[in-house]
Structure formats: structure tokens, C-alpha cells
Design a protein around this motif. Structure first.
Motif, PDB file in Angstrom:
ATOM      1  N   VAL A 134       0.872  -1.176   0.000  1.00 23.53           N
ATOM      2  CA  VAL A 134       0.000   0.000   0.000  1.00 23.53           C
ATOM      3  C   VAL A 134       0.909   1.227   0.000  1.00 23.53           C
ATOM      4  O   VAL A 134       2.053   1.168   0.442  1.00 23.53           O
ATOM      5  CB  VAL A 134      -0.942   0.043   1.231  1.00 23.53           C
ATOM      6  CG1 VAL A 134      -2.351  -0.338   0.808  1.00 23.53           C
ATOM      7  CG2 VAL A 134      -0.475  -0.869   2.314  1.00 23.53           C
ATOM      8  N   ASN A 139       1.696   3.730   1.760  1.00 25.38           N
ATOM      9  CA  ASN A 139       2.626   4.083   2.846  1.00 25.38           C
ATOM     10  C   ASN A 139       3.625   2.958   3.129  1.00 25.38           C
ATOM     11  O   ASN A 139       4.130   2.823   4.242  1.00 25.38           O
ATOM     12  CB  ASN A 139       1.848   4.452   4.117  1.00 25.38           C
ATOM     13  CG  ASN A 139       1.002   3.269   4.579  1.00 25.38           C
ATOM     14  OD1 ASN A 139       1.196   2.146   4.104  1.00 25.38           O
ATOM     15  ND2 ASN A 139       0.087   3.515   5.491  1.00 25.38           N
ATOM     16  N   GLN A 159     -16.272  -1.888  -0.148  1.00 21.98           N
ATOM     17  CA  GLN A 159     -15.011  -1.921  -0.910  1.00 21.98           C
ATOM     18  C   GLN A 159     -14.780  -3.321  -1.486  1.00 21.98           C
ATOM     19  O   GLN A 159     -14.348  -3.480  -2.627  1.00 21.98           O
ATOM     20  CB  GLN A 159     -13.827  -1.543  -0.004  1.00 21.98           C
ATOM     21  CG  GLN A 159     -13.785  -0.050   0.337  1.00 21.98           C
ATOM     22  CD  GLN A 159     -12.825   0.252   1.488  1.00 21.98           C
ATOM     23  OE1 GLN A 159     -12.436  -0.635   2.245  1.00 21.98           O
ATOM     24  NE2 GLN A 159     -12.438   1.505   1.610  1.00 21.98           N
ATOM     25  N   ALA A 177      -5.573  -0.394  -3.857  1.00 19.07           N
ATOM     26  CA  ALA A 177      -6.236   0.892  -4.122  1.00 19.07           C
ATOM     27  C   ALA A 177      -7.653   0.922  -3.543  1.00 19.07           C
ATOM     28  O   ALA A 177      -8.187   1.991  -3.257  1.00 19.07           O
ATOM     29  CB  ALA A 177      -6.286   1.140  -5.629  1.00 19.07           C
ATOM     30  N   TYR A 178      -8.270  -0.259  -3.367  1.00 19.75           N
ATOM     31  CA  TYR A 178      -9.654  -0.283  -2.893  1.00 19.75           C
ATOM     32  C   TYR A 178      -9.748  -0.010  -1.387  1.00 19.75           C
ATOM     33  O   TYR A 178     -10.794   0.338  -0.890  1.00 19.75           O
ATOM     34  CB  TYR A 178     -10.317  -1.630  -3.216  1.00 19.75           C
ATOM     35  CG  TYR A 178     -10.587  -1.774  -4.695  1.00 19.75           C
ATOM     36  CD1 TYR A 178     -11.852  -1.544  -5.223  1.00 19.75           C
ATOM     37  CD2 TYR A 178      -9.565  -2.111  -5.572  1.00 19.75           C
ATOM     38  CE1 TYR A 178     -12.100  -1.646  -6.583  1.00 19.75           C
ATOM     39  CE2 TYR A 178      -9.801  -2.213  -6.940  1.00 19.75           C
ATOM     40  CZ  TYR A 178     -11.060  -1.977  -7.438  1.00 19.75           C
ATOM     41  OH  TYR A 178     -11.290  -2.070  -8.784  1.00 19.75           O
ATOM     42  N   ILE A 179      -8.633  -0.169  -0.683  1.00 21.12           N
ATOM     43  CA  ILE A 179      -8.660   0.033   0.770  1.00 21.12           C
ATOM     44  C   ILE A 179      -8.962   1.486   1.102  1.00 21.12           C
ATOM     45  O   ILE A 179      -9.661   1.795   2.045  1.00 21.12           O
ATOM     46  CB  ILE A 179      -7.323  -0.420   1.403  1.00 21.12           C
ATOM     47  CG1 ILE A 179      -7.218  -1.942   1.262  1.00 21.12           C
ATOM     48  CG2 ILE A 179      -7.229  -0.004   2.863  1.00 21.12           C
ATOM     49  CD1 ILE A 179      -5.916  -2.520   1.722  1.00 21.12           C
ATOM     50  N   ASP A 180      -8.442   2.384   0.274  1.00 18.04           N
ATOM     51  CA  ASP A 180      -8.637   3.800   0.580  1.00 18.04           C
ATOM     52  C   ASP A 180      -9.868   4.389  -0.093  1.00 18.04           C
ATOM     53  O   ASP A 180     -10.188   5.547   0.113  1.00 18.04           O
ATOM     54  CB  ASP A 180      -7.406   4.604   0.155  1.00 18.04           C
ATOM     55  CG  ASP A 180      -6.172   4.125   0.896  1.00 18.04           C
ATOM     56  OD1 ASP A 180      -6.314   3.778   2.084  1.00 18.04           O
ATOM     57  OD2 ASP A 180      -5.090   4.070   0.288  1.00 18.04           O
ATOM     58  N   LYS A 181     -10.541   3.608  -0.937  1.00 17.70           N
ATOM     59  CA  LYS A 181     -11.707   4.172  -1.636  1.00 17.70           C
ATOM     60  C   LYS A 181     -12.755   4.567  -0.612  1.00 17.70           C
ATOM     61  O   LYS A 181     -13.160   3.767   0.204  1.00 17.70           O
ATOM     62  CB  LYS A 181     -12.308   3.150  -2.613  1.00 17.70           C
ATOM     63  CG  LYS A 181     -11.462   3.031  -3.853  1.00 17.70           C
ATOM     64  CD  LYS A 181     -12.267   2.571  -5.052  1.00 17.70           C
ATOM     65  CE  LYS A 181     -11.362   2.639  -6.198  1.00 17.70           C
ATOM     66  NZ  LYS A 181     -11.232   2.251  -7.347  1.00 17.70           N
ATOM     67  N   ASP A 182     -13.184   5.814  -0.693  1.00 15.83           N
ATOM     68  CA  ASP A 182     -14.215   6.247   0.238  1.00 15.83           C
ATOM     69  C   ASP A 182     -15.570   5.997  -0.399  1.00 15.83           C
ATOM     70  O   ASP A 182     -16.035   6.758  -1.247  1.00 15.83           O
ATOM     71  CB  ASP A 182     -14.038   7.735   0.554  1.00 15.83           C
ATOM     72  CG  ASP A 182     -15.168   8.214   1.455  1.00 15.83           C
ATOM     73  OD1 ASP A 182     -15.787   7.348   2.119  1.00 15.83           O
ATOM     74  OD2 ASP A 182     -15.432   9.428   1.485  1.00 15.83           O
TER      75      ASP A 182
END
Length: 305
Positions: free
Chosen positions: A67, A69, A103, A138-143
Motif C-alpha cells: 500500500v 505508505n 469496498q 487501491a480499494y482500501i482507501d476508496k471512500d
């Protein structure tokens, strides 16, 4: 024969599983969760007279993805290979403790779309794994929380995709199959056409979910169904798929996209050839009239004339 096709599909499954186990020798990366199904499948390939396997081979592929970070997240892909795979798509559910439910739904639906558009009829487990490795984080941060998407919207939003499937079959003679194609299309509000004979061509167009339902019925040849006169196909695949996203997705918008008024059977008889080899020249002109001439080349690999 169908038996041959089944045998071939089973062999492809086994060689793909062998490849996975040689690439990912550690249990924590790749593990078959249903050893019995795998043993049945191998037995089926080695013995002509063996019963068709009763259950799907199931396995887990774990993928570590980076990810932004720079921490690593593990995604687990729970996979099952339907007996007709790779003619049909594998069943894959990607999970991670860091994904919310919406998500996860979105990720899995995007993965399925990617596989449908790129791997109709081909082995695709490694490609699926690659896609997850490259895209899942990328889907982890999708709001998706507030306005944009909830679990129920995820199903709503599919309504606005208009799809046209161009299906190719080695042959279509069977009367029951031909009747099903027409009946199911009517039931699912799909238009298009079916050209029986050898080769067989089917085009269906309408809502994406209806097209997918039609395709799954068409190839749903469970061993049980097979003994009770279910469909069997020597070779059938989606040659081409068109998807159009419609902004408001209303009835009028969908009607506007259609190139065919209803689903009808088209017979382009080639005279003399026992009435089952179709005249491809006539098919070409029919497609040209409908503004689909480019499809002819996808089916037969030649410029039409």
C-alpha cells in the motif's frame, strides 16, 4: 464429443494447478482446500470411464500487495474452478481484513469484469492473481461510505450498463437448445439473433445482468443436468463483448442502443450442404445491414465480402 471437451477442460485445470503449486510452493501462498475434488479430477483425466467429478476444485491464493505508505497488506483469494472452466470464469472472492464490505463488493465486481472482458474461454488464474496484486490495495482507501456507494448501490449501478455478447459455438443443431435460446432471451428482455448450424452464432443484447444470466444458463452444464438432458457444448465461448455505460439507464436509453428488434433465429442456408452449413456471405450482409460488419472478422478472422 462433449466428453472430449470435458476431458480437455479437466486437463487444462490440472496443468494450471500444477503450475500454481510450482510457482507458489508454500502453503501460505497457495493451498488446495478440497483435496478430494482434486483427486477426483485427476482420476477423471487418467481414466476414460471415470465418473464426472462431483465437486469443484477449491483453493486459496494469498497475495501480498504494497500500500502507498509502504506497508504490506495480505489479500486472500478464495477460488473455485467450475467443471467447465476455462470455458466459464473461475469463481473468485477476494478478501482482506482492511476492506469494508462495500469496498470488497466493488473490488470483486471489478475483478470479474476484467476477467470477462479479457479471458473468455482461457485459463486466467495467474492473470487474476496479478490483477489483485496490482489493483487491490487501491480499494482500501476508496471512500465509498457517504454518498458514492453502499452495498445496495453496488447492485443498482449495474442497471445502467448495456451489454452485447457475441457468442461462438462449434455448432448449434439441437432443437431444445434453439428453443431455450429464444425463450430465455424473451424472458430476460434480450434482443439479437441466433444462427443455428455449424458454426453456431448467437448475439444477445440488453441489460448487462440479463446478458450474464443468459450466458450462465447457456453454459450451465452440471453433471446432473447432463444426465437429465441438460445442455452440452462441444465448444462455446464469448468472441466479443461490448459494454456501454448509460447515464440514466432508463428504458428509452436501452432501446436506443439496440441493433436488433427482438431475438430471432436466422437461417442462412447454404444450398445442398445438408442444410446445416450456413452461408457466411449471407451472414456478413446481415451483419453489415445492422452496422456490425466488423464483428464478422472477429468470428472468422477474414475480411468480409
Amino acid at each position: 464429443t462433449t466428453e472430449m471437451a470435458d476431458q480437455e477442460e479437466a486437463e487444462i485445470q490440472i496443468s494450471e494447478l500444477d503450475l500454481l503449486s510450482s510457482m507458489f510452493p508454500y502453503e501460505e501462498e497457495f493451498a488446495v482446500t478440497d483435496q478430494l475434488a482434486l483427486a477426483e479430477l485427476k482420476h477423471y483425466v487418467e481414466n476414460e470411464a471415470a465418473e464426472v467429478p462431483s465437486s469443484k476444485v477449491q483453493f486459496i491464493l494469498n497475495v501480498k500487495a504494497e500500500v502507498p505508505n509502504a506497508s504490506m497488506v495480505e489479500f486472500s483469494m478464495a477460488c473455485a474452478l467450475p467443471f467447465k472452466y476455462p470455458t466459464v470464469l473461475p469463481e473468485i472472492t477476494v478478501r482482506s481484513s482492511l476492506l469494508s464490505r462495500s469496498q470488497q463488493i466493488l473490488l470483486n465486481s471489478d475483478l470479474k469484469t476484467y476477467l470477462m472482458q479479457n479471458f473468455s474461454g482461457e485459463p486466467c488464474m495467474l492473470s487474476a492473481r496479478e490483477w489483485v496484486k496490482d489493483h487491490a490495495a487501491a480499494y482500501i482507501d476508496k471512500d465509498l461510505s457517504s454518498s458514492s456507494m453502499t452495498a445496495s448501490d453496488a447492485t443498482q449501478s449495474q442497471v445502467t450498463t448495456f451489454t452485447r455478447l457475441w457468442i461462438y459455438s462449434h455448432h448449434i443443431y439441437n432443437k431444445q437448445k434453439r428453443k431455450n435460446i429464444i425463450d430465455w432471451a424473451k424472458e430476460l428482455s434480450l434482443s439479437g439473433f441466433c444462427m443455428p448450424g455449424k458454426p453456431g452464432v448467437v448475439c444477445v443484447e440488453g441489460l448487462q445482468s440479463s446478458c450474464e444470466e443468459f450466458w450462465s444458463r447457456l453454459i450451465n452444464t452440471s453433471p446432473i443436468g447432463r444426465r437429465h438432458g441438460g445442455q452440452t457444448w462441444k465448444r462455446i465461448l464469448i468472441r466479443h463483448r461490448e459494454d456501454v455505460s448509460l447515464e440514466d439507464g432508463g428504458h428509452a436509453e436501452i432501446q436506443k442502443q439496440r441493433k436488433f428488434p427482438a431475438l430471432e433465429e436466422k437461417c442462412f442456408d447454404a444450398h445442398g450442404a445438408r442444410g446445416n452449413h450456413m452461408d457466411l456471405g449471407q451472414l456478413y450482409h446481415f451483419l453489415e445491414e445492422k452496422g456490425c460488419a466488423d464483428i464478422f472478422q472477429m468470428y472468422f478472422g477474414v475480411e468480409g465480402h
